[in-house]
Design an enzyme around this catalytic site. Structure first.
Site, PDB file in Angstrom:
ATOM      1  N   HIS A 159       0.827  -1.217   0.000  1.00 13.54           N
ATOM      2  CA  HIS A 159       0.000   0.000   0.000  1.00 13.54           C
ATOM      3  C   HIS A 159       0.868   1.278   0.000  1.00 13.54           C
ATOM      4  O   HIS A 159       0.504   2.283   0.600  1.00 13.54           O
ATOM      5  CB  HIS A 159      -1.029  -0.018   1.133  1.00 13.54           C
ATOM      6  CG  HIS A 159      -0.456  -0.034   2.532  1.00 13.54           C
ATOM      7  ND1 HIS A 159      -1.044  -0.738   3.565  1.00 13.54           N
ATOM      8  CD2 HIS A 159       0.617   0.578   3.073  1.00 13.54           C
ATOM      9  CE1 HIS A 159      -0.348  -0.551   4.673  1.00 13.54           C
ATOM     10  NE2 HIS A 159       0.656   0.254   4.409  1.00 13.54           N
ATOM     11  N   HIS A 204      -1.468   5.582   9.289  1.00 13.60           N
ATOM     12  CA  HIS A 204      -0.111   6.149   9.396  1.00 13.60           C
ATOM     13  C   HIS A 204      -0.185   7.562   9.968  1.00 13.60           C
ATOM     14  O   HIS A 204       0.406   8.491   9.446  1.00 13.60           O
ATOM     15  CB  HIS A 204       0.574   6.171   8.032  1.00 13.60           C
ATOM     16  CG  HIS A 204       0.650   4.826   7.363  1.00 13.60           C
ATOM     17  ND1 HIS A 204      -0.418   4.252   6.732  1.00 13.60           N
ATOM     18  CD2 HIS A 204       1.670   3.947   7.252  1.00 13.60           C
ATOM     19  CE1 HIS A 204      -0.057   3.065   6.247  1.00 13.60           C
ATOM     20  NE2 HIS A 204       1.194   2.862   6.547  1.00 13.60           N
ATOM     21  N   HIS A 226      11.066  -3.067   3.198  1.00 17.52           N
ATOM     22  CA  HIS A 226      11.464  -1.666   3.105  1.00 17.52           C
ATOM     23  C   HIS A 226      11.828  -1.153   4.489  1.00 17.52           C
ATOM     24  O   HIS A 226      11.392  -1.703   5.495  1.00 17.52           O
ATOM     25  CB  HIS A 226      10.355  -0.779   2.520  1.00 17.52           C
ATOM     26  CG  HIS A 226       9.131  -0.572   3.371  1.00 17.52           C
ATOM     27  ND1 HIS A 226       8.343  -1.589   3.839  1.00 17.52           N
ATOM     28  CD2 HIS A 226       8.540   0.563   3.842  1.00 17.52           C
ATOM     29  CE1 HIS A 226       7.318  -1.085   4.535  1.00 17.52           C
ATOM     30  NE2 HIS A 226       7.423   0.210   4.565  1.00 17.52           N
ATOM     31  N   GLU A 270       4.943  -4.584   9.051  1.00 21.93           N
ATOM     32  CA  GLU A 270       3.513  -4.518   8.731  1.00 21.93           C
ATOM     33  C   GLU A 270       3.046  -5.697   7.866  1.00 21.93           C
ATOM     34  O   GLU A 270       1.844  -5.908   7.710  1.00 21.93           O
ATOM     35  CB  GLU A 270       3.159  -3.184   8.059  1.00 21.93           C
ATOM     36  CG  GLU A 270       3.792  -2.964   6.705  1.00 21.93           C
ATOM     37  CD  GLU A 270       3.470  -1.582   6.106  1.00 21.93           C
ATOM     38  OE1 GLU A 270       2.787  -0.777   6.755  1.00 21.93           O
ATOM     39  OE2 GLU A 270       3.917  -1.330   4.973  1.00 21.93           O
TER      40      GLU A 270
HETATM   41 FE   LIG Z   1       1.755   0.760   6.184  1.00 21.62          FE
END
Ligand SMILES: [Fe+2]
Lengths: 280, 119
Positions: A12, A59, A193, A240
């Site tokens: 996402h 976030h 990441h 995540e």
């Molecule tokens: Fe995220």
């Protein structure tokens, strides 16, 4: 009884939303990503799920650390678009299904998942990017949505095993619902990441490809993986990926993979997998 | 208890956002969380100091922001997603914020990427 008809794991990454808004789907840099979702959109428009449950994380759009839920579920007729700090995206509000949300909430709480219930919730890239990739909003969204937010940013996070069990409980709740009701379930985020610290930019494509193999064929190694190991191998923010296990837990043990894609242009492995249940 | 984090296995160049970190960086993150409207961003940009006054930042935290010391913020408990809202006001997008943390120029950083057009 209701039925889960599709399981989707997808990244996402926020820049995907920016590319979408700028209409860059066919550009050289972005077409390897967007093109992979065209057959997914077609597949979903044939399956026609009534609702998509999107497992995502906020976030800093709506939740803050004054009170931070481990698992939160929306129960609203519509969810407005939020400003994440960079201006408001021009998208219509996301349609919800309160009757199904409350059913899900009841079943989950009585099955010992102590979730936070949100009657107001603003939508952000964690939720909107998967939605933009997998469904067309023209002329209007073809289904309703249930947001399921997971704490993946402030440790202690729920374990991968807990996420998988939540998926199982979601499947039971769906099967307890009205006849012919169909659900697509999403696990979003990742893949490898790292955004924070001097290790910014760390990637591990080999890990990502392995993760895609395992989520399809045998998620047991993913279920038992600690947050420590996941962050070491895939990057701190890649933790995540535990949200993909909510999706996998909601699927049957045996699944058929329909689509798979992997693209890593910048700092995040952008993965996609779609699954259907194999009923024995 | 199933141990998910191992403090003996420090990940190089990484700062895990645990409870104590969240407590330490609370004011910084609260400031970041406030920047979700055009008005808020404009008033922060127009007058950093008085905007910071609203969030009970320590002198050290104020200095980190004045110095655009983003890696210092991360070490001081700023969560990356909330810090990103602060740095964006000063023109440091996610990749620029990242390059600064890693001690590289933005151009240097882009050269380490496969498709630097996909920003
Ligand atoms: Fe995220």
């Amino acid at each position: 009884m209701g039925k889960i008809v599709a399981g989707i794991g997808t990244s996402h990454v926020p820049s995907i939303g920016v590319a979408y808004d700028k209409g860059q789907q066919k550009s050289e840099a972005w077409s390897p990503l967007f093109d992979a979702y065209e057959p997914v959109q077609k597949w979903l428009s044939e399956i026609k799920p009534d609702v998509a449950i999107i497992t995502y994380n906020d976030h800093g759009c709506d939740f803050f650390f004054d009170k931070y839920p481990t698992f939160a579920i929306g129960a609203a007729d519509k969810y407005p678009i939020g400003d994440e700090g960079f201006g408001m995206r021009q998208l219509p509000p996301v349609p919800g299904d309160t009757a199904f949300s409350w059913h899900l909430i009841n079943e989950l709480v009585y099955n010992e998942f102590d979730i936070t219930v949100c009657q107001e919730l603003k939508m952000e890239h964690g939720f909107l990017v998967p939605m933009n990739l997998c469904f067309s909003q023209e002329p209007s969204w073809p289904l309703k949505f249930v947001p399921l937010a997971v704490n993946v940013i402030q440790h202690p996070l729920p374990t991968a095993a807990r996420c998988f069990k939540l998926g199982r409980a979601i499947r039971n709740a769906v099967e307890d619902y009205n006849d012919d009701f169909t659900v697509a379930i999403f696990g979003t985020g990742g893949m490898s990441h790292q955004l924070s610290g001097e290790r910014f930019g760390y990637l591990n494509s080999e890990f990502d490809e392995w993760f895609l193999d395992q989520i399809e064929g045998d998620p047991s190694a993913l279920i038992s993986m600690t947050h420590q190991e996941l962050m070491e191998r895939a990057g701190v923010e890649a933790v995540e990926l535990i949200m993909w296990l909510v999706m996998r837990g909601a699927m049957s043990d045996q699944v058929e993979r329909i689509h798979r894609n992997y693209y890593v242009p910048m700092t995040t492995g952008m993965g996609l997998i779609t699954l259907e249940n194999v009923v024995p | 208890m199933s141990q998910q984090l191992d403090p003996d296995r420090k990940i190089e160049g990484s700062y895990i956002f645990t409870g104590p970190m969240s407590q330490k960086g609370y004011a910084l993150n609260k400031l970041g969380a406030s920047l979700v409207s055009d008005d808020a961003r404009a008033s922060f940009k127009a007058d950093e100091d008085s905007y910071m006054e609203r969030f009970e930042l320590t002198e050290t935290q104020k200095k980190l922001i004045r110095d655009r010391n983003w890696i210092g913020c991360v070490k001081g408990g700023a969560n990356i997603y909330f810090l990103y809202k602060i740095t964006s006001v000063f023109g440091d997008s996610l990749y620029k914020l990242g390059a600064k943390q890693a001690g590289m120029s933005y151009e240097e950083f882009l050269r380490t990427r496969k498709i630097s057009g996909a920003t």
